[in-house]
Design a protein around this motif. Sequence first.
Motif, PDB file in Angstrom:
ATOM      1  N   PHE A  42      -4.701   4.272  -2.425  1.00 10.16           N
ATOM      2  CA  PHE A  42      -4.305   4.482  -1.028  1.00 10.16           C
ATOM      3  C   PHE A  42      -5.468   4.220  -0.079  1.00 10.16           C
ATOM      4  CE2 PHE A  42      -3.743   7.166   2.730  1.00 10.16           C
ATOM      5  CZ  PHE A  42      -2.448   6.854   3.115  1.00 10.16           C
ATOM      6  N   GLY A  43      -6.626   4.827  -0.362  1.00  9.62           N
ATOM      7  CA  GLY A  43      -7.779   4.662   0.513  1.00  9.62           C
ATOM      8  C   GLY A  43      -8.220   3.209   0.621  1.00  9.62           C
ATOM      9  N   PHE A  44      -8.293   2.528  -0.521  1.00  5.33           N
ATOM     10  CA  PHE A  44      -8.724   1.123  -0.520  1.00  5.33           C
ATOM     11  C   PHE A  44      -7.749   0.241   0.244  1.00  5.33           C
ATOM     12  CE2 PHE A  44      -8.284  -3.050  -2.610  1.00  5.33           C
ATOM     13  CZ  PHE A  44      -9.534  -3.592  -2.286  1.00  5.33           C
ATOM     14  N   MET A  45      -6.466   0.374  -0.067  1.00  2.00           N
ATOM     15  CA  MET A  45      -5.480  -0.528   0.515  1.00  2.00           C
ATOM     16  C   MET A  45      -5.254  -0.256   2.003  1.00  2.00           C
ATOM     17  SD  MET A  45      -2.661  -1.120  -2.519  1.00  2.00           S
ATOM     18  CE  MET A  45      -2.068  -2.635  -1.753  1.00  2.00           C
ATOM     19  N   ILE A  46      -5.289   1.022   2.415  1.00  3.07           N
ATOM     20  CA  ILE A  46      -5.095   1.318   3.830  1.00  3.07           C
ATOM     21  C   ILE A  46      -6.291   0.861   4.659  1.00  3.07           C
ATOM     22  CG2 ILE A  46      -4.813   3.176   5.526  1.00  3.07           C
ATOM     23  CD1 ILE A  46      -2.289   2.487   3.965  1.00  3.07           C
ATOM     24  N   ASN A  47      -7.490   0.955   4.112  1.00  2.00           N
ATOM     25  CA  ASN A  47      -8.659   0.437   4.831  1.00  2.00           C
ATOM     26  C   ASN A  47      -8.562  -1.073   5.026  1.00  2.00           C
ATOM     27  OD1 ASN A  47     -10.496   2.534   5.632  1.00  2.00           O
ATOM     28  ND2 ASN A  47     -10.910   2.937   3.473  1.00  2.00           N
ATOM     29  N   ALA A 100       0.832  -1.209   0.000  1.00  2.00           N
ATOM     30  CA  ALA A 100       0.000   0.000   0.000  1.00  2.00           C
ATOM     31  C   ALA A 100       0.862   1.251   0.000  1.00  2.00           C
ATOM     32  CB  ALA A 100      -0.928  -0.007   1.213  1.00  2.00           C
ATOM     33  N   PHE A 101       1.876   1.277   0.864  1.00  2.00           N
ATOM     34  CA  PHE A 101       2.765   2.435   0.935  1.00  2.00           C
ATOM     35  C   PHE A 101       3.568   2.610  -0.349  1.00  2.00           C
ATOM     36  CE2 PHE A 101       2.917   1.675   5.774  1.00  2.00           C
ATOM     37  CZ  PHE A 101       1.781   2.457   5.958  1.00  2.00           C
ATOM     38  N   ILE A 102       4.129   1.505  -0.819  1.00  2.00           N
ATOM     39  CA  ILE A 102       5.034   1.580  -1.973  1.00  2.00           C
ATOM     40  C   ILE A 102       4.287   1.910  -3.266  1.00  2.00           C
ATOM     41  CG2 ILE A 102       6.619   0.243  -3.411  1.00  2.00           C
ATOM     42  CD1 ILE A 102       7.380  -1.295  -0.832  1.00  2.00           C
ATOM     43  N   ILE A 103       3.146   1.243  -3.498  1.00  2.00           N
ATOM     44  CA  ILE A 103       2.394   1.480  -4.734  1.00  2.00           C
ATOM     45  C   ILE A 103       1.882   2.916  -4.798  1.00  2.00           C
ATOM     46  CG2 ILE A 103       0.288   0.876  -5.984  1.00  2.00           C
ATOM     47  CD1 ILE A 103       0.684  -2.012  -5.033  1.00  2.00           C
ATOM     48  N   SER A 104       1.338   3.403  -3.689  1.00  2.00           N
ATOM     49  CA  SER A 104       0.836   4.781  -3.658  1.00  2.00           C
ATOM     50  C   SER A 104       1.965   5.774  -3.898  1.00  2.00           C
ATOM     51  CB  SER A 104       0.162   5.069  -2.310  1.00  2.00           C
ATOM     52  OG  SER A 104      -0.948   4.233  -2.110  1.00  2.00           O
ATOM     53  N   TYR A 105       3.114   5.499  -3.288  1.00  2.00           N
ATOM     54  CA  TYR A 105       4.273   6.376  -3.469  1.00  2.00           C
ATOM     55  C   TYR A 105       4.715   6.400  -4.925  1.00  2.00           C
ATOM     56  CZ  TYR A 105       9.181   7.818  -3.374  1.00  2.00           C
ATOM     57  OH  TYR A 105      10.376   8.435  -3.636  1.00  2.00           O
ATOM     58  N   VAL A 106       4.831   5.237  -5.532  1.00  2.00           N
ATOM     59  CA  VAL A 106       5.303   5.149  -6.919  1.00  2.00           C
ATOM     60  C   VAL A 106       4.348   5.879  -7.860  1.00  2.00           C
ATOM     61  CG1 VAL A 106       5.712   3.571  -8.846  1.00  2.00           C
ATOM     62  CG2 VAL A 106       6.605   3.021  -6.569  1.00  2.00           C
ATOM     63  N   ILE A 107       3.042   5.664  -7.692  1.00  6.94           N
ATOM     64  CA  ILE A 107       2.064   6.323  -8.564  1.00  6.94           C
ATOM     65  C   ILE A 107       2.132   7.841  -8.395  1.00  6.94           C
ATOM     66  CG2 ILE A 107      -0.389   6.622  -9.057  1.00  6.94           C
ATOM     67  CD1 ILE A 107      -0.826   3.726  -8.247  1.00  6.94           C
ATOM     68  N   ALA A 108       2.199   8.302  -7.126  1.00  2.00           N
ATOM     69  CA  ALA A 108       2.230   9.737  -6.853  1.00  2.00           C
ATOM     70  C   ALA A 108       3.469  10.397  -7.465  1.00  2.00           C
ATOM     71  CB  ALA A 108       2.183   9.988  -5.344  1.00  2.00           C
ATOM     72  N   VAL A 109       4.601   9.711  -7.386  1.00  3.17           N
ATOM     73  CA  VAL A 109       5.843  10.258  -7.949  1.00  3.17           C
ATOM     74  C   VAL A 109       5.776  10.270  -9.472  1.00  3.17           C
ATOM     75  CG1 VAL A 109       8.317   9.864  -8.228  1.00  3.17           C
ATOM     76  CG2 VAL A 109       7.279   9.659  -5.969  1.00  3.17           C
ATOM     77  N   LEU A 110       5.302   9.190 -10.064  1.00  9.34           N
ATOM     78  CA  LEU A 110       5.220   9.118 -11.525  1.00  9.34           C
ATOM     79  C   LEU A 110       4.235  10.136 -12.094  1.00  9.34           C
ATOM     80  CD1 LEU A 110       5.302   5.247 -12.138  1.00  9.34           C
ATOM     81  CD2 LEU A 110       7.156   6.899 -12.430  1.00  9.34           C
ATOM     82  N   GLU A 111       3.189  10.431 -11.329  1.00  6.14           N
ATOM     83  CA  GLU A 111       2.202  11.422 -11.770  1.00  6.14           C
ATOM     84  C   GLU A 111       2.675  12.847 -11.516  1.00  6.14           C
ATOM     85  OE1 GLU A 111      -0.785  11.128 -13.285  1.00  6.14           O
ATOM     86  OE2 GLU A 111      -0.521   8.969 -13.522  1.00  6.14           O
ATOM     87  N   ALA A 146      -7.427   7.024   5.814  1.00  2.68           N
ATOM     88  CA  ALA A 146      -7.684   6.525   4.466  1.00  2.68           C
ATOM     89  C   ALA A 146      -8.937   7.139   3.854  1.00  2.68           C
ATOM     90  CB  ALA A 146      -7.817   5.005   4.498  1.00  2.68           C
ATOM     91  N   THR A 147      -9.905   7.472   4.698  1.00  2.00           N
ATOM     92  CA  THR A 147     -11.198   7.951   4.199  1.00  2.00           C
ATOM     93  C   THR A 147     -11.217   9.455   3.964  1.00  2.00           C
ATOM     94  OG1 THR A 147     -12.297   6.159   5.413  1.00  2.00           O
ATOM     95  CG2 THR A 147     -13.679   7.978   4.629  1.00  2.00           C
ATOM     96  N   PHE A 148     -10.585  10.209   4.870  1.00  2.00           N
ATOM     97  CA  PHE A 148     -10.598  11.671   4.771  1.00  2.00           C
ATOM     98  C   PHE A 148      -9.222  12.141   4.290  1.00  2.00           C
ATOM     99  CE2 PHE A 148     -13.713  10.452   7.937  1.00  2.00           C
ATOM    100  CZ  PHE A 148     -14.824  11.199   7.572  1.00  2.00           C
ATOM    101  N   GLN A 149      -9.160  12.531   3.030  1.00  2.00           N
ATOM    102  CA  GLN A 149      -7.879  12.929   2.440  1.00  2.00           C
ATOM    103  C   GLN A 149      -7.319  14.198   3.095  1.00  2.00           C
ATOM    104  OE1 GLN A 149     -10.100  11.542   0.023  1.00  2.00           O
ATOM    105  NE2 GLN A 149      -8.802   9.739  -0.102  1.00  2.00           N
ATOM    106  N   GLU A 150      -6.008  14.342   2.981  1.00  2.00           N
ATOM    107  CA  GLU A 150      -5.289  15.416   3.665  1.00  2.00           C
ATOM    108  C   GLU A 150      -5.768  16.810   3.262  1.00  2.00           C
ATOM    109  OE1 GLU A 150      -0.628  16.807   4.326  1.00  2.00           O
ATOM    110  OE2 GLU A 150      -1.132  15.237   2.879  1.00  2.00           O
ATOM    111  N   LEU A 151      -6.002  17.036   1.993  1.00  2.00           N
ATOM    112  CA  LEU A 151      -6.402  18.356   1.532  1.00  2.00           C
ATOM    113  C   LEU A 151      -7.907  18.566   1.592  1.00  2.00           C
ATOM    114  CD1 LEU A 151      -4.068  18.879  -1.569  1.00  2.00           C
ATOM    115  CD2 LEU A 151      -3.732  19.617   0.798  1.00  2.00           C
TER     116      LEU A 151
END
Length: 237
Positions: free
Chosen positions: A56-61, A22-33, A111-116
């Motif tokens: 991120f939300g799905f996997m962290i839940n 969950a951590f790694i996949i979300s990180y990789v996608i965010a960096v690539l985007e 996971a449910t309430f995003q940071e921004l």
Amino acid sequence: MLCCVPGVAFVPALLVSWSSAAFIISYVIAVLEGHVEPLVPYISDTGTKPPESGVFGFMINISALLAAITMYIRYLLIEKQNESSHFVRSSCNMFTLCMGLMGCTGMGIVATFQELAVPSVHDIGALVAFGSGVVYITLQSIISYKSCPRWNTYFVCHIRMAISVISCIAFIPMIVFASKISMTKIDWTPGEKDYTYHFMSAICEWTVAFGFIFFFLTFIRDFQRFTLRISTEIHED
């Protein structure tokens, strides 16, 4: 009727592998985007914008659910061991479980309430998740020492306590540095205002998060020794 599951080591193993992914996949996608800088973003920063926010939300839940199951099984194992050894009070074991479940609830909020989107709720969830998690692994480390040498080796206990100490030490500056940041954003660049506070806080956050993962990794061997027996009753009207 008794349903037997021989060995429950797959539960913490699944938790560790799923959470790491969950951590790694979300990180990789965010960096690539191009949504975050590659150099130590906050964990939540890597799950704020789509498409990584959905992952991120799905996997962290799911991780929160697996963590809750792992903690409950750990609670049952200690209760069973305690029947013959009496090394810890049942109330202490229950309190430890409650702290762990609070941490899982915090993970769900993160996971449910995003940071921004809802920063205040997100921050409360993160504080509950990390704070309760640190208390949980510390109490589990103490319980592990109390169960030696019958149910644990001192080597495993030392590893768990080392992880707990490192996580506790990292948790404090994580909060202190984060409190000094005067803005809520995810696209940090070196040299701008509050970047140093962000950088140090993010390092501590990743340290605590993977501290939890390595701690649950130590549960696998303990869980291999036990079989989960689920009793079900069928009644006829």
